[in-house]
Scaffold this active site. Structure first.
Site, PDB file in Angstrom:
ATOM      1  N   LYS A 116       1.032  -1.544  -0.166  1.00 48.17           N
ATOM      2  CA  LYS A 116      -0.405  -0.312  -0.026  1.00 48.17           C
ATOM      3  C   LYS A 116       1.212   0.895   0.034  1.00 48.17           C
ATOM      4  O   LYS A 116       0.944   2.073  -0.521  1.00 48.17           O
ATOM      5  CB  LYS A 116      -1.086  -0.263   1.191  1.00 48.17           C
ATOM      6  CG  LYS A 116      -1.832  -0.731   1.294  1.00 48.17           C
ATOM      7  CD  LYS A 116      -2.983  -0.192   2.852  1.00 48.17           C
ATOM      8  CE  LYS A 116      -2.556  -0.947   3.601  1.00 48.17           C
ATOM      9  NZ  LYS A 116      -1.929  -0.385   4.924  1.00 48.17           N
ATOM     10  N   ARG A 133     -10.634   1.322   7.279  1.00 50.83           N
ATOM     11  CA  ARG A 133      -9.778   0.249   8.148  1.00 50.83           C
ATOM     12  C   ARG A 133     -11.243  -1.149   8.474  1.00 50.83           C
ATOM     13  O   ARG A 133     -11.061  -2.403   8.622  1.00 50.83           O
ATOM     14  CB  ARG A 133      -8.958   0.395   8.682  1.00 50.83           C
ATOM     15  CG  ARG A 133      -7.696   0.085   9.171  1.00 50.83           C
ATOM     16  CD  ARG A 133      -7.015  -0.345   8.263  1.00 50.83           C
ATOM     17  NE  ARG A 133      -5.822  -0.981   9.052  1.00 50.83           N
ATOM     18  CZ  ARG A 133      -4.462  -0.461   8.887  1.00 50.83           C
ATOM     19  NH1 ARG A 133      -4.420   0.586   8.204  1.00 50.83           N
ATOM     20  NH2 ARG A 133      -3.525  -0.836   9.214  1.00 50.83           N
ATOM     21  N   ARG A 144      11.725  -5.274   5.601  1.00 50.76           N
ATOM     22  CA  ARG A 144      11.040  -3.240   5.503  1.00 50.76           C
ATOM     23  C   ARG A 144      11.768  -2.463   6.306  1.00 50.76           C
ATOM     24  O   ARG A 144      11.586  -2.073   7.292  1.00 50.76           O
ATOM     25  CB  ARG A 144       8.908  -3.175   6.176  1.00 50.76           C
ATOM     26  CG  ARG A 144       8.623  -2.119   5.239  1.00 50.76           C
ATOM     27  CD  ARG A 144       7.146  -1.737   4.763  1.00 50.76           C
ATOM     28  NE  ARG A 144       6.339  -1.983   6.342  1.00 50.76           N
ATOM     29  CZ  ARG A 144       5.520  -2.396   6.365  1.00 50.76           C
ATOM     30  NH1 ARG A 144       4.345  -1.698   4.890  1.00 50.76           N
ATOM     31  NH2 ARG A 144       4.257  -2.341   8.001  1.00 50.76           N
ATOM     32  N   ARG A 196      10.269  -0.285  11.018  1.00 49.48           N
ATOM     33  CA  ARG A 196       9.109   0.316  12.358  1.00 49.48           C
ATOM     34  C   ARG A 196       9.046  -1.148  13.594  1.00 49.48           C
ATOM     35  O   ARG A 196       9.300  -2.100  13.370  1.00 49.48           O
ATOM     36  CB  ARG A 196       7.881   0.126  11.608  1.00 49.48           C
ATOM     37  CG  ARG A 196       7.283   1.334  10.720  1.00 49.48           C
ATOM     38  CD  ARG A 196       6.457   1.652   9.376  1.00 49.48           C
ATOM     39  NE  ARG A 196       5.082   0.362   9.928  1.00 49.48           N
ATOM     40  CZ  ARG A 196       4.536  -0.007   9.767  1.00 49.48           C
ATOM     41  NH1 ARG A 196       4.097   0.757   8.931  1.00 49.48           N
ATOM     42  NH2 ARG A 196       3.158  -0.038  10.198  1.00 49.48           N
ATOM     43  N   ARG A 209      -1.554  -8.113  12.842  1.00 48.59           N
ATOM     44  CA  ARG A 209      -2.464  -7.639  12.535  1.00 48.59           C
ATOM     45  C   ARG A 209      -3.032  -8.438  11.403  1.00 48.59           C
ATOM     46  O   ARG A 209      -3.720  -7.126  10.571  1.00 48.59           O
ATOM     47  CB  ARG A 209      -1.163  -6.733  11.419  1.00 48.59           C
ATOM     48  CG  ARG A 209      -0.424  -5.588  12.593  1.00 48.59           C
ATOM     49  CD  ARG A 209       0.231  -5.323  12.623  1.00 48.59           C
ATOM     50  NE  ARG A 209      -0.056  -3.612  11.176  1.00 48.59           N
ATOM     51  CZ  ARG A 209       0.729  -3.233  10.044  1.00 48.59           C
ATOM     52  NH1 ARG A 209       2.310  -4.184  10.378  1.00 48.59           N
ATOM     53  NH2 ARG A 209       0.619  -2.614   9.339  1.00 48.59           N
TER      54      ARG A 209
HETATM   55  P1  AMP Z   1      -0.616   1.009   8.516  1.00 51.45           P
HETATM   56  O1  AMP Z   1       0.983   1.873   8.821  1.00 51.45           O
HETATM   57  O2  AMP Z   1      -1.305   1.179   7.582  1.00 51.45           O
HETATM   58  O3  AMP Z   1       0.175   0.204   8.500  1.00 51.45           O
HETATM   59  O4  AMP Z   1      -0.901   1.440  10.377  1.00 51.45           O
HETATM   60  C1  AMP Z   1       0.188   0.804  11.208  1.00 51.45           C
HETATM   61  C2  AMP Z   1      -0.832   1.341  12.523  1.00 51.45           C
HETATM   62  O5  AMP Z   1      -1.855   2.384  12.488  1.00 51.45           O
HETATM   63  C3  AMP Z   1      -1.938  -0.009  12.655  1.00 51.45           C
HETATM   64  O6  AMP Z   1      -1.757  -1.496  12.363  1.00 51.45           O
HETATM   65  C4  AMP Z   1      -3.320   0.377  13.437  1.00 51.45           C
HETATM   66  O7  AMP Z   1      -3.227  -0.005  13.903  1.00 51.45           O
HETATM   67  C5  AMP Z   1      -2.843   1.956  12.896  1.00 51.45           C
HETATM   68  N1  AMP Z   1      -4.106   2.287  11.334  1.00 51.45           N
HETATM   69  C6  AMP Z   1      -4.010   3.014  11.211  1.00 51.45           C
HETATM   70  N2  AMP Z   1      -4.389   3.781  10.061  1.00 51.45           N
HETATM   71  C7  AMP Z   1      -5.555   3.285  11.210  1.00 51.45           C
HETATM   72  C8  AMP Z   1      -7.506   2.818  10.903  1.00 51.45           C
HETATM   73  N3  AMP Z   1      -8.179   3.645   9.412  1.00 51.45           N
HETATM   74  N4  AMP Z   1      -8.046   3.013  12.152  1.00 51.45           N
HETATM   75  C9  AMP Z   1      -7.474   1.694  12.753  1.00 51.45           C
HETATM   76  N5  AMP Z   1      -6.345   2.000  12.523  1.00 51.45           N
HETATM   77  C10 AMP Z   1      -5.383   2.702  12.097  1.00 51.45           C
END
Ligand code: AMP
Length: 219
Positions: A14, A89, A128, A163, A174
């Site tokens: 993504k 999400r 990553r 990260r 996740r």
């Molecule tokens: P990402 O960078 O998209 O992989 O997101 C990392 C973390 O941020 C996720 O595991 C969630 O804890 C939080 N997160 C990101 N986007 C959302 C969302 N739309 N709703 C809730 N939590 C989110």
């Protein structure tokens, strides 16, 4: 340019594809993960709560996430479209997003589902890396995504780091969260007739060329 929503399991690319689309089509890349990471650094209760959720692989509450997103979408660089990476999400967020679009007089645009096998995704997560300065994403395990110099960003020479939530254990958590919360969005957007499915197991370039073809209307 219409807006684009990317829906995908963790590590499907993504972030990488969002950055490529952003660069080519000159629309901002809005990652709710990045918005939340920034808010988690604030020294208050909300910051503490967000940090805890992110570190354990859970989702941050819909209220907090949609509030931050709505603020961001009102900035002027979003007037001609934007890319949403990591939002919605779940179906509740998808409904909240429709309300935001109504309030801000914006259109739904495209929804792209990046489809990937769980095992391929898991391998990607271990290597990553992202740039602490410009946010560019790399992968030390993938010859196509490796930085030219170990640990340094090709674009801005910033320092690359892993990260805190990119471990195998957190990946599994996740992925389970994705299956439970996010996967139902595929049927939700299919029913609305706005979803395009793209195979993202083939690497960065092939995935991006499928996206370009779709945006030209030929997929
Ligand atoms: P990402 O960078 O998209 O992989 O997101 C990392 C973390 O941020 C996720 O595991 C969630 O804890 C939080 N997160 C990101 N986007 C959302 C969302 N739309 N709703 C809730 N939590 C989110």
């Amino acid at each position: 340019m219409k807006s684009i929503i990317f829906i995908a399991p963790p590590a499907a690319g993504k972030g990488t594809q969002s950055a490529l689309v952003s660069e080519k089509y000159h629309i901002p890349h809005i990652s709710t993960g990045d918005l939340l990471r920034a808010a988690s650094r604030e020294n208050n209760e909300r910051g503490k709560y967000i940090k805890e959720q992110m570190e354990t692989g859970g989702l941050v509450s819909d209220d907090v996430t949609t509030g931050l997103l709505k603020e961001r979408l009102q900035e002027s660089d979003c007037d001609n479209g934007y890319i949403l990476d990591g939002f919605p999400r779940n179906v509740e967020q998808a409904k909240a997003y429709e309300q935001i679009l109504d309030d801000l007089h914006k259109e739904m645009g495209y929804v792209i589902f990046l489809d990937i096998d769980k095992e391929i995704a898991k391998k990607r997560i271990v290597g990553r890396l992202s740039c602490s300065k410009c946010g560019a994403v790399y992968n030390s395990m993938d010859p196509n995504l490796k930085p030219k110099v170990d640990g340094i960003c090709d674009r801005c020479f910033g320092i690359l780091s892993q990260r805190a939530d990119d471990t195998e254990e957190i990946f599994n958590k996740r992925f389970d969260t994705y299956l439970k919360e996010t996967e139902p969005l595929i049927a939700y957007y299919e029913e609305k007739g706005v979803l395009t499915r793209i195979d993202s197991g083939l690497g960065k370039e092939k995935t991006f060329s499928q996206i370009e073809r779709m945006l030209r209307g030929s997929l």
